[in-house]
Design a protein around this motif. Structure first.
Motif, PDB file in Angstrom:
ATOM      1  N   PRO A   1       0.826  -1.212   0.000  1.00 14.16           N
ATOM      2  CA  PRO A   1       0.000   0.000   0.000  1.00 14.16           C
ATOM      3  C   PRO A   1       0.861   1.263   0.000  1.00 14.16           C
ATOM      4  CG  PRO A   1      -0.030  -1.044   2.158  1.00 14.16           C
ATOM      5  CD  PRO A   1       0.737  -1.948   1.246  1.00 14.16           C
ATOM      6  N   HIS A   2       0.370   2.289  -0.673  1.00 14.70           N
ATOM      7  CA  HIS A   2       1.058   3.571  -0.706  1.00 14.70           C
ATOM      8  C   HIS A   2       0.670   4.359   0.538  1.00 14.70           C
ATOM      9  CE1 HIS A   2       2.406   2.998  -4.794  1.00 14.70           C
ATOM     10  NE2 HIS A   2       1.189   2.664  -5.138  1.00 14.70           N
ATOM     11  N   PRO A   3       1.631   5.011   1.179  1.00 19.18           N
ATOM     12  CA  PRO A   3       1.271   5.875   2.303  1.00 19.18           C
ATOM     13  C   PRO A   3       0.330   6.981   1.829  1.00 19.18           C
ATOM     14  CG  PRO A   3       3.654   5.559   2.182  1.00 19.18           C
ATOM     15  CD  PRO A   3       3.057   4.945   0.944  1.00 19.18           C
ATOM     16  N   ALA A   4      -0.469   7.469   2.726  1.00 17.46           N
ATOM     17  CA  ALA A   4      -1.446   8.508   2.382  1.00 17.46           C
ATOM     18  C   ALA A   4      -0.756   9.689   1.710  1.00 17.46           C
ATOM     19  CB  ALA A   4      -2.173   8.968   3.638  1.00 17.46           C
ATOM     20  N   GLY A   5      -1.297  10.089   0.564  1.00 13.29           N
ATOM     21  CA  GLY A   5      -0.792  11.243  -0.154  1.00 13.29           C
ATOM     22  C   GLY A   5       0.403  10.967  -1.056  1.00 13.29           C
ATOM     23  N   SER A   6       0.921   9.751  -1.065  1.00 10.65           N
ATOM     24  CA  SER A   6       2.074   9.463  -1.920  1.00 10.65           C
ATOM     25  C   SER A   6       1.615   9.012  -3.303  1.00 10.65           C
ATOM     26  CB  SER A   6       2.968   8.394  -1.294  1.00 10.65           C
ATOM     27  OG  SER A   6       2.314   7.155  -1.329  1.00 10.65           O
ATOM     28  N   LYS A   7       2.514   9.108  -4.265  1.00 11.95           N
ATOM     29  CA  LYS A   7       2.215   8.699  -5.635  1.00 11.95           C
ATOM     30  C   LYS A   7       2.854   7.337  -5.912  1.00 11.95           C
ATOM     31  CE  LYS A   7       2.021  13.344  -7.530  1.00 11.95           C
ATOM     32  NZ  LYS A   7       2.567  14.263  -8.522  1.00 11.95           N
ATOM     33  N   PRO A   8       2.276   6.571  -6.838  1.00 13.24           N
ATOM     34  CA  PRO A   8       2.922   5.314  -7.230  1.00 13.24           C
ATOM     35  C   PRO A   8       4.308   5.584  -7.822  1.00 13.24           C
ATOM     36  CG  PRO A   8       0.746   5.516  -8.233  1.00 13.24           C
ATOM     37  CD  PRO A   8       1.038   6.806  -7.540  1.00 13.24           C
ATOM     38  N   LEU A   9       5.181   4.591  -7.761  1.00 10.64           N
ATOM     39  CA  LEU A   9       6.532   4.762  -8.295  1.00 10.64           C
ATOM     40  C   LEU A   9       6.535   4.929  -9.804  1.00 10.64           C
ATOM     41  CD1 LEU A   9       8.413   2.097  -6.156  1.00 10.64           C
ATOM     42  CD2 LEU A   9       8.381   4.573  -5.852  1.00 10.64           C
ATOM     43  N   LEU A  10       5.629   4.251 -10.496  1.00 10.88           N
ATOM     44  CA  LEU A  10       5.552   4.322 -11.954  1.00 10.88           C
ATOM     45  C   LEU A  10       4.158   4.758 -12.372  1.00 10.88           C
ATOM     46  CD1 LEU A  10       7.318   0.977 -12.896  1.00 10.88           C
ATOM     47  CD2 LEU A  10       8.227   3.272 -13.214  1.00 10.88           C
ATOM     48  N   PRO A  11       4.070   5.481 -13.472  1.00  9.19           N
ATOM     49  CA  PRO A  11       2.744   5.844 -13.967  1.00  9.19           C
ATOM     50  C   PRO A  11       1.988   4.594 -14.436  1.00  9.19           C
ATOM     51  CG  PRO A  11       4.487   6.860 -15.311  1.00  9.19           C
ATOM     52  CD  PRO A  11       5.140   6.045 -14.257  1.00  9.19           C
ATOM     53  N   PRO A  12       0.670   4.627 -14.369  1.00  3.65           N
ATOM     54  CA  PRO A  12      -0.132   3.457 -14.754  1.00  3.65           C
ATOM     55  C   PRO A  12       0.130   2.956 -16.168  1.00  3.65           C
ATOM     56  CG  PRO A  12      -1.497   5.070 -13.634  1.00  3.65           C
ATOM     57  CD  PRO A  12      -0.148   5.706 -13.847  1.00  3.65           C
ATOM     58  N   ARG A  13       0.560   3.823 -17.074  1.00  2.00           N
ATOM     59  CA  ARG A  13       0.782   3.383 -18.459  1.00  2.00           C
ATOM     60  C   ARG A  13       1.913   2.364 -18.559  1.00  2.00           C
ATOM     61  NH1 ARG A  13       3.153   8.664 -18.677  1.00  2.00           N
ATOM     62  NH2 ARG A  13       5.364   8.507 -19.190  1.00  2.00           N
ATOM     63  N   TRP A  14       2.755   2.263 -17.550  1.00  2.00           N
ATOM     64  CA  TRP A  14       3.851   1.299 -17.538  1.00  2.00           C
ATOM     65  C   TRP A  14       3.448  -0.043 -16.940  1.00  2.00           C
ATOM     66  CZ3 TRP A  14       8.163   2.129 -20.183  1.00  2.00           C
ATOM     67  CH2 TRP A  14       8.475   3.455 -20.534  1.00  2.00           C
ATOM     68  N   ALA A  15       2.223  -0.171 -16.494  1.00  2.00           N
ATOM     69  CA  ALA A  15       1.785  -1.392 -15.811  1.00  2.00           C
ATOM     70  C   ALA A  15       1.925  -2.628 -16.699  1.00  2.00           C
ATOM     71  CB  ALA A  15       0.343  -1.242 -15.333  1.00  2.00           C
ATOM     72  N   GLY A  16       1.588  -2.528 -17.964  1.00  2.00           N
ATOM     73  CA  GLY A  16       1.681  -3.671 -18.867  1.00  2.00           C
ATOM     74  C   GLY A  16       3.109  -4.153 -19.040  1.00  2.00           C
ATOM     75  N   LEU A  17       4.038  -3.211 -19.245  1.00  2.00           N
ATOM     76  CA  LEU A  17       5.442  -3.607 -19.407  1.00  2.00           C
ATOM     77  C   LEU A  17       6.032  -4.135 -18.104  1.00  2.00           C
ATOM     78  CD1 LEU A  17       7.008  -0.936 -21.796  1.00  2.00           C
ATOM     79  CD2 LEU A  17       6.585  -3.349 -22.225  1.00  2.00           C
TER      80      LEU A  17
END
Length: 91
Positions: free
Chosen positions: A5-21
């Protein structure tokens, strides 16, 4: 529940468009490592340099597996989505 889980207010390490790769990289890495180990043991038994032989086999197979998965992953996901779609007439 997310695995990490991401801490409150933090952003994921990678943008969602990279999820497939990223999925392709992780899946191809795990699967090719497993298959490389099985085939290395099957071909050579348990020699003292098993790890070196396995790492060599894996270093060759992982890039191939990644490219194949990256190319066929999207059409396979679309096919699975079509095959698993619920038909409202059947409910």
């Amino acid at each position: 529940m997310p695995l990490l889980p991401h801490p409150a207010g933090s952003k994921p390490l990678l943008p969602p468009r990279w999820a497939g790769l990223l999925t392709s990289a992780l899946l191809s890495g795990l699967m090719s490592a497993t298959v490389a180990m099985v085939s290395t043991i099957r071909g050579f038994g348990f020699p003292p340099d098993l790890i070196a032989r396995w790492l060599h086999a894996w270093s060759v197979s992982w890039p191939v597996a990644f490219v194949v998965l990256a190319l066929v992953g999207p059409p396979v996901r679309r096919l699975v989505a079509q095959l698993s779609r619920v038909d409202s007439k059947l409910e």
